[in-house]
Design a protein around this motif. Structure first.
Motif, short mmCIF file in Angstrom:
data_model
loop_
_atom_site.label_atom_id
_atom_site.label_comp_id
_atom_site.label_asym_id
_atom_site.label_seq_id
_atom_site.Cartn_x
_atom_site.Cartn_y
_atom_site.Cartn_z
N UNK A 181 32.67 24.81 36.16
CA UNK A 181 32.32 26.22 36.33
C UNK A 181 30.83 26.44 36.47
N UNK A 182 30.05 25.83 35.58
CA UNK A 182 28.61 26.04 35.64
C UNK A 182 28.00 25.36 36.86
N UNK A 183 28.53 24.20 37.27
CA UNK A 183 28.00 23.53 38.46
C UNK A 183 28.27 24.36 39.71
N UNK A 184 29.50 24.88 39.84
CA UNK A 184 29.83 25.69 41.01
C UNK A 184 28.97 26.96 41.04
N UNK A 185 28.85 27.63 39.89
CA UNK A 185 28.04 28.85 39.86
C UNK A 185 26.58 28.53 40.16
N UNK A 186 26.10 27.38 39.69
CA UNK A 186 24.72 27.00 39.98
C UNK A 186 24.53 26.73 41.47
#
Length: 472
Positions: free
Chosen positions: A20-25
């Motif tokens: 989730x955090x990688x995609x949002x980043x």
């Protein structure tokens, strides 16, 4: 896909956070990079327009004989300037908004009318030479042709982002034509962006491991406490520490454990009191039976009293739950089971034990021996014989004691019912030690106390198989 996912809550939570955090980043970087490219392109265009305006004002103000030398001086790999009679650019029907901004900025800097400035801004792959400018440069300005029109091959080391072409009308009616390269701002997959992504992933993994482990730690503690409670109701209570929710859950768990302990103790005391109270009238009846003149009736009465005493003894054994009070210790399981089978075989019972190598297990020996004895005696009583063996690696790395017989087996719907206290499949079976319906209940209690289980299954070749599993 499901096989690739971690099975633990810890692994799944870390994976979800990381993805989730990688995609949002990545999405944020893409949006930021797009906006940044637009802003830097406009900024570079305005800087180039300011430079063009300065050159145009200078050329417009100096005497005509100085213009050639000034044009030679201002040439550079990223800027080409030529003077011609006609405009090099034809205004486009639909003007790009970025080019429009730069055109208005250049007109404002030059204090020129709208029609005196023509601007075209486009991405630079291999920009063509506008025919108007070529004609202008060829008409009377051939001495500047050695400079040529701007080409990216001339600036291979320059990161080109866009090409700015402009034509400015001077006060004498001539057109000053420009071709400039705007530097390309860093894109999404630049080295700093990749470094930022890598640092984000490392940071997220590190903090996720710490945070998720801290959150799932109490769950593991509760699982261990529940397993320990299933084996020993007198186990030490949970430590009431950590966040408020964890302390509340630990307090509730400890309260439940205390209530269960009181329930078991009250049941044991109640059954012990009932058994004590029953022994007195049974003893009195036994004494009175001695005065019965009818020998046959006397024998029946004494046999009934013995059955009652056996029932009371079995009930007390079940109620005391000795499997929870006996201290665990490490023993050789084949030796323990083998000695029991040898004793029963010496007593003339058809009991056969399949010897195996030494297997060290930690258990409550007396309780385990009593459970195996109940299974073996049931097999001999209802199945005609008992074949006993030990299987290692059963039940997720544990050990199993298997008892098989050659009897008729049990109906499928009775395989679970027989573990209920005082339950017997055949109501006409005689009572006696182990014959009151508590034998398998005791076996199940011993299995629970060892963190294992007991199950029955019918053999395909006939007979019943009893399996007592527990961890080593």
């Amino acid at each position: 896909m499901r096989r690739l996912l971690p099975k633990s809550l810890f692994g799944q939570t870390v994976l979800v956070l990381l993805i989730g955090l990688t995609v949002s980043h990545l999405v944020s970087m893409a949006v930021y990079s797009s906006d940044r490219v637009e802003v830097l392109t406009l900024s570079g265009g305005e800087e180039t327009a300011r430079r063009i305006a300065s050159i145009a004002r200078l050329i417009d103000q100096v005497p005509p004989e100085w213009r050639d030398r000034i044009l030679d001086t201002v040439q550079s790999p990223t800027l080409r300037v030529a003077l011609g009679g006609d405009g090099a650019l034809v205004p486009q029907p639909s003007e790009d908004w970025r080019g429009g901004l730069i055109r208005r900025f250049l007109a404002r800097e030059m204090q020129a009318a709208e029609g005196d400035v023509v601007v075209r801004l486009e991405g630079l792959a291999e920009p063509p030479v506008p025919s108007g400018m070529m004609n202008s440069m060829m008409g009377g300005q051939q001495r500047h042709m050695h400079m040529g029109w701007f080409s990216p091959r001339m600036v291979e080391d320059w990161p080109i982002g866009a090409a700015l072409q402009a034509s400015v009308r001077l006060s004498d009616g001539q057109w000053l034509n420009f071709a400039a390269a705007i530097p390309d701002p860093p894109r999404l997959w630049s080295a700093p962006a990749i470094l930022s992504l890598g640092l984000m992933v490392v940071t997220v993994v590190a903090f996720s491991l710490w945070a998720v482990r801290r959150l799932t730690g109490p769950i593991r503690t509760f699982a261990q406490a529940a397993d320990r409670l299933g084996r020993d109701v007198k186990a030490p209570p949970l430590a009431e520490s950590g966040p408020v929710e964890i302390r509340q859950a630990a307090r509730a768990f400890n309260g439940m454990q205390a209530r269960l302990r009181r329930l078991v103790e009250n049941r044991t005391r109640m059954l012990a009191a009932i058994s004590h109270d029953l022994r007195t009238p049974i003893t009195q009846l036994r004494l009175r039976a001695e005065f019965i003149d009818d020998v046959e009736e006397q024998a029946k009465t004494l046999a009934t009293l013995e059955d009652m005493e056996a029932m009371i003894a079995s009930t007390l054994t079940f109620a005391r739950d000795d499997a929870l009070t006996e201290a665990p210790r490490t023993v050789d399981l084949p030796a323990l089971v083998g000695s029991l089978c040898d004793d029963l075989a010496d007593a003339g019972k058809p009991v056969f034990f399949q010897a195996t190598e030494k297997i060290a297990v930690t258990c409550r020996p007396a309780a385990l021996k009593r459970a195996v004895a109940n299974l073996v005696e049931n097999a001999v009583k209802y199945g005609g014989c008992a074949r006993v063996s030990i299987v290692v690696g059963s039940g997720e790395g544990g050990v199993a004691i298997v008892v098989e017989d050659d009897g008729p087996g049990l109906p499928i719907d009775e395989l679970e019912n027989v573990f209920a206290p005082f339950y017997r499949v055949e109501k006409s079976r005689g009572s006696g030690p182990g014959g009151v319906g508590l034998g398998l209940s005791i076996v199940q209690a011993v299995a629970d106390a060892h963190g294992g289980r007991v199950r029955l299954e019918n053999r395909q070749e006939g007979g019943l198989r009893a399996i007592l599993e527990f961890p080593r």
